[in-house]
Design an enzyme around this catalytic site. Structure first.
Site, PDB file in Angstrom:
ATOM      1  N   HIS A  20       0.848  -1.184   0.000  1.00 15.76           N
ATOM      2  CA  HIS A  20       0.000   0.000   0.000  1.00 15.76           C
ATOM      3  C   HIS A  20       0.887   1.238   0.000  1.00 15.76           C
ATOM      4  O   HIS A  20       1.792   1.363   0.836  1.00 15.76           O
ATOM      5  CB  HIS A  20      -0.904   0.003   1.228  1.00 15.76           C
ATOM      6  CG  HIS A  20      -1.855  -1.156   1.292  1.00 15.76           C
ATOM      7  ND1 HIS A  20      -3.077  -1.155   0.659  1.00 15.76           N
ATOM      8  CD2 HIS A  20      -1.757  -2.353   1.901  1.00 15.76           C
ATOM      9  CE1 HIS A  20      -3.690  -2.300   0.886  1.00 15.76           C
ATOM     10  NE2 HIS A  20      -2.907  -3.052   1.634  1.00 15.76           N
ATOM     11  N   THR A 101      -5.783   3.813  -2.691  1.00 14.32           N
ATOM     12  CA  THR A 101      -7.126   4.326  -2.937  1.00 14.32           C
ATOM     13  C   THR A 101      -7.032   5.780  -3.372  1.00 14.32           C
ATOM     14  O   THR A 101      -6.490   6.615  -2.629  1.00 14.32           O
ATOM     15  CB  THR A 101      -7.981   4.244  -1.657  1.00 14.32           C
ATOM     16  OG1 THR A 101      -7.995   2.901  -1.185  1.00 14.32           O
ATOM     17  CG2 THR A 101      -9.398   4.714  -1.931  1.00 14.32           C
ATOM     18  N   ARG A 103      -7.789   9.496  -3.596  1.00 19.14           N
ATOM     19  CA  ARG A 103      -8.496  10.372  -2.662  1.00 19.14           C
ATOM     20  C   ARG A 103      -8.643  11.772  -3.254  1.00 19.14           C
ATOM     21  O   ARG A 103      -7.870  12.183  -4.110  1.00 19.14           O
ATOM     22  CB  ARG A 103      -7.727  10.472  -1.339  1.00 19.14           C
ATOM     23  CG  ARG A 103      -7.740   9.204  -0.523  1.00 19.14           C
ATOM     24  CD  ARG A 103      -7.051   9.407   0.821  1.00 19.14           C
ATOM     25  NE  ARG A 103      -5.605   9.563   0.694  1.00 19.14           N
ATOM     26  CZ  ARG A 103      -4.918  10.637   1.047  1.00 19.14           C
ATOM     27  NH1 ARG A 103      -5.548  11.693   1.527  1.00 19.14           N
ATOM     28  NH2 ARG A 103      -3.609  10.674   0.919  1.00 19.14           N
ATOM     29  N   ASP A 142     -11.712   1.125  -1.292  1.00 21.67           N
ATOM     30  CA  ASP A 142     -11.817   1.084   0.169  1.00 21.67           C
ATOM     31  C   ASP A 142     -13.231   0.628   0.511  1.00 21.67           C
ATOM     32  O   ASP A 142     -14.209   1.335   0.237  1.00 21.67           O
ATOM     33  CB  ASP A 142     -11.545   2.464   0.755  1.00 21.67           C
ATOM     34  CG  ASP A 142     -11.460   2.454   2.273  1.00 21.67           C
ATOM     35  OD1 ASP A 142     -12.092   1.576   2.903  1.00 21.67           O
ATOM     36  OD2 ASP A 142     -10.755   3.323   2.832  1.00 21.67           O
ATOM     37  N   GLY A 175      -9.168  -1.887   2.992  1.00 19.65           N
ATOM     38  CA  GLY A 175      -9.884  -1.081   3.967  1.00 19.65           C
ATOM     39  C   GLY A 175     -10.190  -1.889   5.212  1.00 19.65           C
ATOM     40  O   GLY A 175      -9.892  -3.077   5.293  1.00 19.65           O
ATOM     41  N   GLU A 205      -9.361 -11.514   6.610  1.00 17.52           N
ATOM     42  CA  GLU A 205      -8.389 -10.850   7.479  1.00 17.52           C
ATOM     43  C   GLU A 205      -8.745 -10.994   8.951  1.00 17.52           C
ATOM     44  O   GLU A 205      -7.874 -10.930   9.823  1.00 17.52           O
ATOM     45  CB  GLU A 205      -8.309  -9.361   7.139  1.00 17.52           C
ATOM     46  CG  GLU A 205      -7.551  -9.014   5.899  1.00 17.52           C
ATOM     47  CD  GLU A 205      -7.377  -7.522   5.765  1.00 17.52           C
ATOM     48  OE1 GLU A 205      -6.364  -7.004   6.289  1.00 17.52           O
ATOM     49  OE2 GLU A 205      -8.235  -6.868   5.174  1.00 17.52           O
ATOM     50  N   ASP A 311       3.138  -5.495   2.836  1.00 19.18           N
ATOM     51  CA  ASP A 311       1.878  -4.834   3.160  1.00 19.18           C
ATOM     52  C   ASP A 311       2.112  -3.337   3.320  1.00 19.18           C
ATOM     53  O   ASP A 311       1.697  -2.539   2.483  1.00 19.18           O
ATOM     54  CB  ASP A 311       1.250  -5.437   4.420  1.00 19.18           C
ATOM     55  CG  ASP A 311      -0.238  -5.126   4.554  1.00 19.18           C
ATOM     56  OD1 ASP A 311      -0.827  -4.593   3.592  1.00 19.18           O
ATOM     57  OD2 ASP A 311      -0.813  -5.427   5.609  1.00 19.18           O
TER      58      ASP A 311
END
Length: 372
Positions: A20, A101, A103, A142, A175, A205, A311
């Site tokens: 990410h 994501t 934004r 998300d 998310g 998760e 991650d």
């Protein structure tokens, strides 16, 4: 890491498929961002989880909110993306799939379209500077933002899929896993799949997401993110494992990235899903109690295709070299086994076959003589 081990793992060519963007911002880049915005009164301890520290999942997501305050303009995004790419390259990563994501920020005039364009610009800049890494981008949905925003995100991703010269290649679903349900996102994800975008979905998760996982596996995704609670040893179900491990699939059915593993009775396991595993993230986020109990062991010994990932290398204070060393020392992998794990990851990237072949040639050129 000691010097000798450090050299091996740093020089090991690596593939990073679950990173990410905002979670990968390093201490050094955070320092630059803090200097730019002293009025926010943000300290380093608010943006990373240090050695020996752990946080709940909710606390982890609070860290991202802090980072988002620091990264709220095109200038910030360009600097962050450029730094992150160069840091992965310095760590021996030869192929990287970033995800983020898009934004919008009213105060700075940032739009979702410009967000994606700026990440692409950073990728192109690094390529122009001949940074030794091939970078692609997954546009992230998300799950907290609901079905309408998910569909808008897919539509935006479709545009860049067609116009970015192969840089935008897929969709990430991520998310807070405790918010919302995957059923609300099915239409958007199915549209993305039908458009040719690859799908990497965060699944299982947290415990008790069996119904959602079962639903999302039916799409099907091209890769699974985490999959922490899929299997029975972690409170999952054999039914979900059976769905991931497809036996005797008729050859007339077409899936991307199918690989196989012979069984003693002459039959084959046919794998249609590949898992992105992030050990330090799971341990520090307290979804896994300790490294030795990580589900890597379960899937690795089954022969399931897996890829070691970071991650969020910034938030969790790690890098891919450390993750490979942690896997090797925890589960007793030889260096040759580590090399094969790294090399096999090439098969699970979302870029075209031609890119896979180029990477495989690079691995052959770098392969130590004792592994040949």
């Amino acid at each position: 890491m000691d010097n000798e081990a450090d050299t091996f793992y740093r020089e090991l060519p690596k593939v990073e498929l679950h990173a990410h963007l905002n979670g990968s911002v390093s201490f050094q880049t955070i320092e630059k961002l803090i200097r730019r915005k002293p009025q926010l009164n943000i300290e380093h301890s608010m943006t990373a989880i240090g050695k020996g520290q752990r946080r709940t999942l909710d606390e982890c997501f609070q860290v991202f909110k802090v980072i988002h305050q620091l990264v709220d303009s095109e200038e910030d995004i360009f600097m962050v993306a450029t730094d992150v790419i160069k840091e992965f390259a310095a760590d021996g990563v030869k192929y990287l799939e970033l995800r983020s994501t898009p934004r919008e920020e009213t105060a700075t005039g940032l739009t979702k379209r410009r967000y994606i364009e700026t990440v692409i610009k950073a990728i192109q800049q690094c390529k122009k500077e001949r940074v030794d890494i091939d970078v692609r981008f997954l546009v992230a949905i998300d799950r907290r933002n609901g079905s309408q925003v998910a569909m808008e995100t897919v539509q935006l991703a479709e545009e860049f899929f067609l116009s970015s010269d192969g840089l935008v290649i897929g969709i990430d679903l991520s998310g807070d896993p405790t918010v919302g349900h995957g059923r609300d996102l099915l239409s958007a994800l199915q549209r993305a799949k039908n458009s040719g975008l690859k799908l990497s979905l965060h699944l299982s998760e947290v415990p008790s997401q069996h119904d959602e996982t079962d639903l999302l596996l039916d799409i099907p995704p091209d890769r699974i993110g985490h999959g922490t609670f899929l299997h029975p040893e972690m409170g999952g179900s054999q039914g979900l494992v059976d769905k991931v491990v497809q036996k005797n699939i008729p050859l007339g059915r077409t899936y991307f990235n199918i690989s196989s593993l012979p069984l003693d009775n002459g039959q084959l396991f046919l794998w249609i899903f590949f898992s992105e595993l992030c050990l330090t993230s799971n341990v520090k986020g307290q979804t896994v109690q300790c490294y030795a109990e990580h589900h890597f062991k379960y899937w690795y010994h089954m022969g399931h295709p897996i890829v070691i990932c970071t991650d969020d290398k910034g938030v969790f204070a790690t890098d891919l070299s450390q993750e490979y060393k942690m896997v090797a020392t925890t589960f007793g992998l030889s260096r040759e086994a580590v090399w094969k794990l790294s090399q096999q990851a090439i098969d699970y990237i979302f870029a075209p076959v031609s890119v896979k072949e180029q990477l495989k040639q690079k691995w052959r050129n770098l392969q130590p003589q004792e592994f040949k």
